[in-house]
Scaffold this motif. Structure first.
Motif, mmCIF file in Angstrom:
data_model
loop_
_atom_site.group_PDB
_atom_site.id
_atom_site.type_symbol
_atom_site.label_atom_id
_atom_site.label_comp_id
_atom_site.label_asym_id
_atom_site.label_seq_id
_atom_site.Cartn_x
_atom_site.Cartn_y
_atom_site.Cartn_z
ATOM 1 N N THR A 119 0.852 -1.191 0.000
ATOM 2 C CA THR A 119 0.000 0.000 0.000
ATOM 3 C C THR A 119 0.886 1.239 0.000
ATOM 4 O O THR A 119 2.056 1.171 0.375
ATOM 5 C CB THR A 119 -0.903 0.070 1.253
ATOM 6 N N ALA A 120 0.316 2.350 -0.423
ATOM 7 C CA ALA A 120 0.965 3.657 -0.277
ATOM 8 C C ALA A 120 0.363 4.291 0.974
ATOM 9 O O ALA A 120 -0.842 4.187 1.210
ATOM 10 C CB ALA A 120 0.705 4.524 -1.498
ATOM 11 N N VAL A 121 1.197 4.949 1.783
ATOM 12 C CA VAL A 121 0.749 5.503 3.058
ATOM 13 C C VAL A 121 1.188 6.963 3.153
ATOM 14 O O VAL A 121 2.360 7.274 2.949
ATOM 15 C CB VAL A 121 1.336 4.707 4.244
ATOM 16 N N SER A 122 0.240 7.839 3.467
ATOM 17 C CA SER A 122 0.569 9.250 3.679
ATOM 18 C C SER A 122 -0.251 9.751 4.864
ATOM 19 O O SER A 122 -1.044 9.006 5.436
ATOM 20 C CB SER A 122 0.252 10.072 2.424
ATOM 21 N N SER A 123 -0.086 11.025 5.192
ATOM 22 C CA SER A 123 -0.831 11.591 6.319
ATOM 23 C C SER A 123 -2.332 11.608 6.052
ATOM 24 O O SER A 123 -3.126 11.686 6.981
ATOM 25 C CB SER A 123 -0.337 12.999 6.624
ATOM 26 N N SER A 124 -2.742 11.496 4.785
ATOM 27 C CA SER A 124 -4.172 11.508 4.472
ATOM 28 C C SER A 124 -4.778 10.112 4.417
ATOM 29 O O SER A 124 -5.974 9.983 4.218
ATOM 30 C CB SER A 124 -4.421 12.254 3.159
ATOM 31 N N GLY A 125 -3.970 9.074 4.562
ATOM 32 C CA GLY A 125 -4.545 7.735 4.584
ATOM 33 C C GLY A 125 -3.666 6.696 3.925
ATOM 34 O O GLY A 125 -2.491 6.937 3.627
ATOM 35 N N GLU A 126 -4.268 5.545 3.686
ATOM 36 C CA GLU A 126 -3.571 4.404 3.094
ATOM 37 C C GLU A 126 -4.342 3.952 1.865
ATOM 38 O O GLU A 126 -5.568 3.850 1.891
ATOM 39 C CB GLU A 126 -3.480 3.270 4.123
ATOM 40 N N SER A 127 -3.622 3.663 0.788
ATOM 41 C CA SER A 127 -4.272 3.234 -0.453
ATOM 42 C C SER A 127 -4.842 1.834 -0.305
ATOM 43 O O SER A 127 -4.594 1.131 0.673
ATOM 44 C CB SER A 127 -3.255 3.242 -1.598
ATOM 45 N N ALA A 128 -5.541 1.410 -1.319
ATOM 46 C CA ALA A 128 -6.008 0.028 -1.389
ATOM 47 C C ALA A 128 -4.788 -0.892 -1.490
ATOM 48 O O ALA A 128 -3.733 -0.487 -1.986
ATOM 49 C CB ALA A 128 -6.904 -0.167 -2.606
ATOM 50 N N GLN A 129 -4.929 -2.107 -1.023
ATOM 51 C CA GLN A 129 -3.827 -3.068 -1.099
ATOM 52 C C GLN A 129 -3.707 -3.620 -2.521
ATOM 53 O O GLN A 129 -4.697 -3.903 -3.170
ATOM 54 C CB GLN A 129 -4.059 -4.225 -0.136
ATOM 55 N N VAL A 130 -2.452 -3.756 -2.947
ATOM 56 C CA VAL A 130 -2.148 -4.321 -4.267
ATOM 57 C C VAL A 130 -1.396 -5.618 -4.029
ATOM 58 O O VAL A 130 -0.361 -5.624 -3.357
ATOM 59 C CB VAL A 130 -1.286 -3.348 -5.098
ATOM 60 N N PRO A 131 -1.908 -6.745 -4.556
ATOM 61 C CA PRO A 131 -1.188 -8.016 -4.362
ATOM 62 C C PRO A 131 0.057 -8.087 -5.232
ATOM 63 O O PRO A 131 0.126 -7.487 -6.302
ATOM 64 C CB PRO A 131 -2.209 -9.068 -4.787
ATOM 65 N N ALA A 132 1.038 -8.834 -4.757
ATOM 66 C CA ALA A 132 2.250 -9.070 -5.562
ATOM 67 C C ALA A 132 1.857 -9.938 -6.750
ATOM 68 O O ALA A 132 0.954 -10.766 -6.667
ATOM 69 C CB ALA A 132 3.304 -9.766 -4.727
ATOM 70 N N ALA A 133 2.539 -9.745 -7.848
ATOM 71 C CA ALA A 133 2.325 -10.586 -9.027
ATOM 72 C C ALA A 133 2.507 -12.039 -8.612
ATOM 73 O O ALA A 133 3.463 -12.380 -7.929
ATOM 74 C CB ALA A 133 3.303 -10.210 -10.126
ATOM 75 N N GLY A 134 1.571 -12.888 -8.974
ATOM 76 C CA GLY A 134 1.668 -14.304 -8.648
ATOM 77 C C GLY A 134 1.034 -14.689 -7.327
ATOM 78 O O GLY A 134 1.039 -15.862 -6.975
ATOM 79 N N ASN A 135 0.480 -13.729 -6.571
ATOM 80 C CA ASN A 135 -0.210 -14.071 -5.313
ATOM 81 C C ASN A 135 -1.335 -15.018 -5.618
ATOM 82 O O ASN A 135 -2.077 -14.913 -6.512
ATOM 83 C CB ASN A 135 -0.790 -12.833 -4.636
#
Length: 135
Positions: A119-135
């Motif tokens: 995820t990307a994390v900043s003071s405004s929040g956290e993005s949606a989770q992105v799975p690793a290729a092949g998960n």
């Protein structure tokens, strides 16, 4: 006789945003696991580790960091990365400028596949989770 007064009205687009949006999710996330790698420590026993190599792309601003989560499927043959996502733990917190990372962990007895999300994390929040290729 009553005087009618006119009051200015505001459109919702004139009002300030009450919350900033979460940062955009990273893309192209990959995770590769190597087994039996010599642990990078001063331990003279030369213990063996897992080595996890991560890479991703992101166009986030300079204040946005990244968080990598992991979960294992275990011995249950019906378990998948999607079913185990609820059991995830934070593997790594990466700095804003990072676009790759490497983590070493002691080899342990256990089974199943390791699953990773970022995820990307900043003071405004956290993005949606992105799975690793092949998960």
């Amino acid at each position: 006789h009553r005087d009618l007064h006119s009051f200015p009205t505001r459109r919702s687009s004139d009002l300030p945003s009450s919350a900033a949006a979460a940062p955009p999710a990273p893309t192209g996330f990959t995770a590769a696991r190597k087994t039996g790698v010599t642990c990078p420590s001063a331990d003279p026993n030369g213990d063996h580790c897992y080595q996890d190599d991560f890479a991703w792309q992101a166009s986030a601003d300079p204040e946005t960091g990244f968080r990598i989560y992991r979960a294992a499927t275990g011995f249950d043959p019906a378990a998948t990365c999607a079913t185990e996502q609820a059991n995830e733990t934070v593997q790594l917190e990466a700095k804003p400028a990072d676009r790759s990372a490497q983590v070493f962990s002691p080899m342990a007895v256990g089974g199943g596949k390791m699953c990773y999300w970022i995820t990307a994390v900043s003071s405004s929040g956290e993005s949606a989770q992105v799975p690793a290729a092949g998960n």
